[in-house]
Write an enzyme that holds these catalytic residues in place. Structure first.
Site, PDB file in Angstrom:
ATOM      1  N   LYS A  76      17.648 -41.505  18.136  1.00 23.15           N
ATOM      2  CA  LYS A  76      19.075 -41.686  18.415  1.00 23.15           C
ATOM      3  C   LYS A  76      19.222 -42.160  19.859  1.00 23.15           C
ATOM      4  CE  LYS A  76      23.561 -39.275  17.974  1.00 23.15           C
ATOM      5  NZ  LYS A  76      24.246 -38.043  17.532  1.00 23.15           N
ATOM      6  N   SER A 153      28.092 -38.560  14.176  1.00 24.21           N
ATOM      7  CA  SER A 153      27.787 -39.651  15.067  1.00 24.21           C
ATOM      8  C   SER A 153      26.393 -40.232  14.878  1.00 24.21           C
ATOM      9  CB  SER A 153      27.938 -39.190  16.523  1.00 24.21           C
ATOM     10  OG  SER A 153      26.982 -38.205  16.839  1.00 24.21           O
ATOM     11  N   SER A 177      27.380 -33.863  13.595  1.00 22.40           N
ATOM     12  CA  SER A 177      26.825 -35.215  13.656  1.00 22.40           C
ATOM     13  C   SER A 177      25.446 -35.420  13.061  1.00 22.40           C
ATOM     14  CB  SER A 177      26.815 -35.716  15.096  1.00 22.40           C
ATOM     15  OG  SER A 177      28.087 -36.165  15.436  1.00 22.40           O
TER      16      SER A 177
HETATM   17  N1  GLN Z   1      32.801 -35.548  14.606  1.00 22.85           N
HETATM   18  C1  GLN Z   1      32.703 -34.618  15.679  1.00 22.85           C
HETATM   19  C2  GLN Z   1      33.330 -35.203  16.920  1.00 22.85           C
HETATM   20  O1  GLN Z   1      33.797 -36.278  16.854  1.00 22.85           O
HETATM   21  C3  GLN Z   1      31.287 -34.190  15.901  1.00 22.85           C
HETATM   22  C4  GLN Z   1      30.495 -35.148  16.702  1.00 22.85           C
HETATM   23  C5  GLN Z   1      29.112 -34.647  16.975  1.00 22.85           C
HETATM   24  O2  GLN Z   1      28.631 -33.703  16.358  1.00 22.85           O
HETATM   25  N2  GLN Z   1      28.464 -35.270  17.941  1.00 22.85           N
HETATM   26  O3  GLN Z   1      33.338 -34.621  17.954  1.00 22.85           O
END
Ligand code: GLN
Length: 489
Positions: A76, A153, A177
């Site tokens: 990532k 994400s 995410s």
């Molecule tokens: N969807 C969540 C957010 O937008 C989680 C994102 C994440 O876990 N990095 O914050």
């Protein structure tokens, strides 16, 4: 070759049936073919991959092979990689080339993996569809002509693994995410216990919630990946001294043969609206677990539906503090202004996308002296109550299961409001607030042919048992997620 799991590929490498170079070339060819269309990589590193593979072949030849030797993975693009640009999918870091290696990516080097490239994601990991990426959204390889989200994400990680553009990948999970994108792509992912995997060198979003973890095609591969990433790290002050997780890829059954296991179902989630498919598949898997001898108990996490509100105060608050460092002075983008303050303003306005700016504004607002007590402190209290409720629930059961999402992957061009996006995290954020391990594992295919996932949640540092139960669910659901099957080629 790209349909092999890590476990199968390792066996073939050991028996010298294939070489790491051949395996790596198969992945690089596939990236060449589909990488642009799927947009799952921000940076590809073919030269690095081939030199990693050559070194791996040498180790196989002289009998010094490492645990994941020759496994071609995607990192990532939130993990700093020495000499390889690390963007966090932000214009702010578009040309940032770190002079250090994150602990997690270093551990994968030490385990002998081959780096294929840096996977796409939401900008600074803020989002749910990977659409906030400065580099455009990755595409879900399932029914790819429909241009569905691969989740977010870690959407570049899941798109690449599902499509066979990496054998496995790293992700990070601040509010879902790893789990949400894994569910959207028929993959397995685990948000490990907070403190099990080091955050050092990982671009910070919300430090008390950020959790690095693996994404792979099978539960056993996920365990092998986690085994490589986990461990105490002196460089991360929140890394736990109890950070141990080792697996040889064989997971012991926790059900069958008269084994006793109490599995909790969260009462409060019963009233949350989910798709008929999710309901049906979830109940089917529960029935399977029951037939294998599990005792199903209903548990209550009274404040779990407030987890979203608490998360969307705490995460932006921490983000606004973490992202204050991008001021154009030390590294990253710099847009010259009339004076110092003007340079800050111009740099930050140009460097951050809309969603990141929204989070920083929310974060700054909830930390302001008028709001601190009513918003931030209240959210912190809700967080404490949720963590305590999980602890009490785990007195009545050994593990908890719940859906990973309400439904299947949605089109990338869905027009949702920010609040509608935030609501998609309903099933995942509470586990981050509590710091407990949670895995998403496929629980079947919906009527529309798309995968759905369910979570297995455990006590702190019960990551092994979480994966052990996930494997039973994987076996019961038995979806075919081979890349050539998904892509039809
Ligand atoms: N969807 C969540 C957010 O937008 C989680 C994102 C994440 O876990 N990095 O914050």
């Amino acid at each position: 070759m790209i349909d092999l799991t890590i476990k199968q590929a390792l066996a073939k490498l050991k028996s010298r049936e294939i070489s790491a170079t051949e395996l790596t070339r198969a992945y690089l060819d596939r990236i060449e073919k589909y990488g642009k269309e799927l947009n799952c990589y921000i940076t590809i590193t073919p030269e690095r991959a081939l030199s990693d593979a050559a070194a791996s072949d040498e180790r196989y030849a002289n009998g010094t092979a490492l645990p994941l030797d020759g496994m071609p993975i995607a990192m990532k693009d939130l993990f700093a990689t020495h000499g390889i640009r690390t963007t966090a999918a932000s214009k702010m870091l578009e040309n940032f080339v770190p002079e250090y290696e994150s602990t997690v990516s270093q551990k994968f080097i030490d385990a002998g993996t081959v780096l294929l490239g840096k996977a796409n994601l939401d900008e600074f990991a803020m989002g749910t569809f990977s659409k906030t990426s400065y580099f455009g959204a990755p595409v879900n390889p399932w029914q790819k002509e429909k241009r569905l989200t691969a989740g977010g994400s870690s959407g570049g990680s899941t798109s690449s693994v599902a499509a066979g553009l990496a054998i496995a990948a790293t992700g990070t999970d601040t509010g879902g995410s790893i789990r949400f994108p894994s569910a959207m792509t028929g993959l397995v992912g685990i948000k490990p216990t907070y403190g099990l995997c080091s955050r050092w060198g990982c671009v910070a979003f919300a430090s008390s919630l950020d959790t690095p973890g693996p994404i792979a095609r099978t539960v056993e591969d996920t365990a092998l990946m986690l085994s490589a990433m986990a461990g105490h790290d002196d460089k991360d002050s929140t890394s736990s001294p109890n950070a141990h997780f080792t697996s040889d890829g064989n997971l012991q059954p926790v059900l069958g043969d008269g084994k006793k296991l109490r599995i909790g179902i969260i009462k409060e989630f019963n009233n949350v609206e989910i798709s008929e498919d999710m309901k049906t598949l979830f109940n089917k898997r529960i029935a399977d677990l029951k037939s294998m001898g599990a005792e199903i108990v209903e548990v209550s996490i009274p404040n779990i539906l407030d987890a979203l509100a608490a998360y969307y105060i705490i995460a932006p608050a921490e983000a606004s503090s973490n992202l204050a460092r991008y001021d154009g002075m030390r590294y990253g983008l710099r847009v010259e202004g009339e004076d110092l303050i003007d340079t800050y303003k111009k740099t930050r306005a140009a460097g951050f996308g809309e969603e990141v700016q929204r989070r920083m504004i929310i974060g700054t607002a909830v930390l302001s002296s008028e709001s601190y007590e009513v918003y931030y402190m209240q959210a912190a209290r809700v967080r404490r109550m949720i963590a305590d409720s999980f602890n009490s629930a785990f007195e009545q059961c050994d593990l908890i299961v719940c859906p990973s999402s309400a439904g299947t992957a949605m089109p990338l061009d869905s027009d949702l409001t920010p609040l509608e996006y935030y609501a998609l995290d309903l099933f995942t954020v509470a586990m981050n607030l509590a710091g407990i391990p949670a895995s998403s594992v496929p629980c079947g295919l919906a009527q529309n042919g798309l995968p759905l996932g369910m979570q297995v949640v455990g006590r702190r540092f019960d990551d092994m048992r979480v994966l052990q139960l996930a494997k039973h669910i994987e076996t019961a659901a038995s979806i075919d997620n081979r890349p050539t099957k998904i892509m039809g080629c």
